[in-house]
Design a protein around this motif. Sequence first.
Motif, mmCIF file in Angstrom:
data_model
loop_
_atom_site.group_PDB
_atom_site.id
_atom_site.type_symbol
_atom_site.label_atom_id
_atom_site.label_comp_id
_atom_site.label_asym_id
_atom_site.label_seq_id
_atom_site.Cartn_x
_atom_site.Cartn_y
_atom_site.Cartn_z
ATOM 1 N N UNK A 8 54.476 16.856 5.004
ATOM 2 C CA UNK A 8 53.498 16.456 3.983
ATOM 3 C C UNK A 8 52.806 15.154 4.384
ATOM 4 N N UNK A 9 51.869 14.721 3.536
ATOM 5 C CA UNK A 9 51.286 13.393 3.638
ATOM 6 C C UNK A 9 52.368 12.361 3.311
ATOM 7 N N UNK A 10 52.107 11.095 3.695
ATOM 8 C CA UNK A 10 53.082 10.052 3.371
ATOM 9 C C UNK A 10 52.636 9.271 2.142
ATOM 10 N N UNK A 11 52.134 9.998 1.133
ATOM 11 C CA UNK A 11 51.762 9.364 -0.130
ATOM 12 C C UNK A 11 53.024 8.886 -0.846
ATOM 13 N N UNK A 12 52.884 7.829 -1.637
ATOM 14 C CA UNK A 12 54.078 7.200 -2.208
ATOM 15 C C UNK A 12 54.822 8.112 -3.195
ATOM 16 N N UNK A 13 54.076 8.900 -3.959
ATOM 17 C CA UNK A 13 54.751 9.792 -4.918
ATOM 18 C C UNK A 13 55.597 10.824 -4.187
ATOM 19 N N UNK A 14 55.062 11.372 -3.104
ATOM 20 C CA UNK A 14 55.821 12.330 -2.291
ATOM 21 C C UNK A 14 57.095 11.677 -1.764
ATOM 22 N N UNK A 15 56.974 10.423 -1.305
ATOM 23 C CA UNK A 15 58.135 9.699 -0.772
ATOM 24 C C UNK A 15 59.202 9.541 -1.865
ATOM 25 N N UNK A 16 58.771 9.197 -3.088
ATOM 26 C CA UNK A 16 59.739 9.057 -4.189
ATOM 27 C C UNK A 16 60.425 10.385 -4.496
ATOM 28 N N UNK A 17 59.656 11.482 -4.478
ATOM 29 C CA UNK A 17 60.238 12.814 -4.719
ATOM 30 C C UNK A 17 61.261 13.164 -3.645
ATOM 31 N N UNK A 18 60.906 12.900 -2.382
ATOM 32 C CA UNK A 18 61.796 13.248 -1.278
ATOM 33 C C UNK A 18 63.081 12.414 -1.307
ATOM 34 N N UNK A 19 62.960 11.159 -1.737
ATOM 35 C CA UNK A 19 64.149 10.300 -1.837
ATOM 36 C C UNK A 19 65.083 10.832 -2.924
ATOM 37 N N UNK A 20 64.485 11.221 -4.039
ATOM 38 C CA UNK A 20 65.267 11.772 -5.150
ATOM 39 C C UNK A 20 66.015 13.037 -4.706
ATOM 40 N N UNK A 21 65.363 13.840 -3.858
ATOM 41 C CA UNK A 21 65.947 15.119 -3.433
ATOM 42 C C UNK A 21 66.741 14.985 -2.125
ATOM 43 N N UNK A 22 66.768 13.751 -1.558
ATOM 44 C CA UNK A 22 67.505 13.484 -0.315
ATOM 45 C C UNK A 22 67.121 14.477 0.782
ATOM 46 N N UNK A 23 65.823 14.520 1.066
ATOM 47 C CA UNK A 23 65.303 15.521 2.005
ATOM 48 C C UNK A 23 64.939 14.911 3.354
ATOM 49 N N UNK A 24 65.051 15.749 4.371
ATOM 50 C CA UNK A 24 64.477 15.405 5.674
ATOM 51 C C UNK A 24 63.000 15.809 5.650
#
Length: 352
Positions: free
Chosen positions: A272-288
């Motif tokens: 994905x893009x490295x937009x901040x909301x995406x980053x917060x979602x990925x951190x919450x889901x502990x994703x690679x």
Amino acid sequence: MGETKKNILITPLNWGLGHATRCIPIIRELENNGFTPIIASDGIALEMLRKEFPHLQTLELPSYQIEYAKNGALFKWKMIQNSPKMIRAILQEKKIVSKWIEEYTLKGIISDNRLGVFSKKVPSVFITHQLNVLTGNTSWITSKLHQNIIKKYTECWVPDVAGTPNLTGKLGHLDNPYLKIKYIGPLSRLQKKLVPKKYDLLVMLSGPEPQRGILEDRLKTEAARFKGQVIFIKGKVESEQKTEIIENVTYYNFMNSSELEQAFNESELVLSRSGYTTIMDLAQLRKKAFFIPTPGQYEQEYLAKKLKREGLVPFAKQDNFKIENLLETELYRGLQTFNNNVDWENLFLIFK
């Protein structure tokens, strides 16, 4: 009647979907705490929130008409060209909001980066993860201007943690914070679930045109070369959901939060893009994940570099990306969540 309703106006900027999606957990918590959120925005941000909260009142604000340059190097010039339109919209917004305060007996305002949504009459909160606004050699000017706007608000909520490690780095942390800042922790509308893996790769697009479309065309070709099952979400909010399966790739034009949560949890890796909301979602889901920052958007480029340097997520430039790059993710740890329990009741005391 109007008095018993604790109406709070919440207004995300329509710039990609990030501002709107990170308002979702706030809207839910406002409802849980006995407030009545009234949502105001424009364009796809407003469309998306209408789909998410069909029972809530929505209002329309003037569009900032943000467009991206086709060429990333011209990003800043395009923004400067657009600024008269933006300033006009901001001034209109101010007038409209002061009318709404009376009309809807508002008890407070939450603005996610909409610069004209503010009033001295009611508590006004500004949400941003950019206390510093990166624009290359003009960063100091844009940051000062932004901080001067934030200063007018009763409080500024930053969706990150105050200490280190954190997600925003220098974007969300000032050496000399004279602003009334509250770090409310990363915001995500998604929850981690243990479900069987269905997809090897989830591709998620977002952000304004023409860059969203340019990346879509590029990634369609690359996804077809991927060995494994791909779910590809184009990030085009349309009146109805469309799906299409081409060989190993399942395409969706858009998904609502619960569908997205499911798709994320069922996928091994996210591109994905490295937009901040995406980053917060990925951190919450502990994703690679693997990132392709929007060309010319300093903030996304900065976040991608920061997370790569910390050994969390690799990235590539849009023009250089090849599907083989995804192999690099094996060398990175992926994003981790922060134990972060927001005391919403306390946070919302500002509106009491």
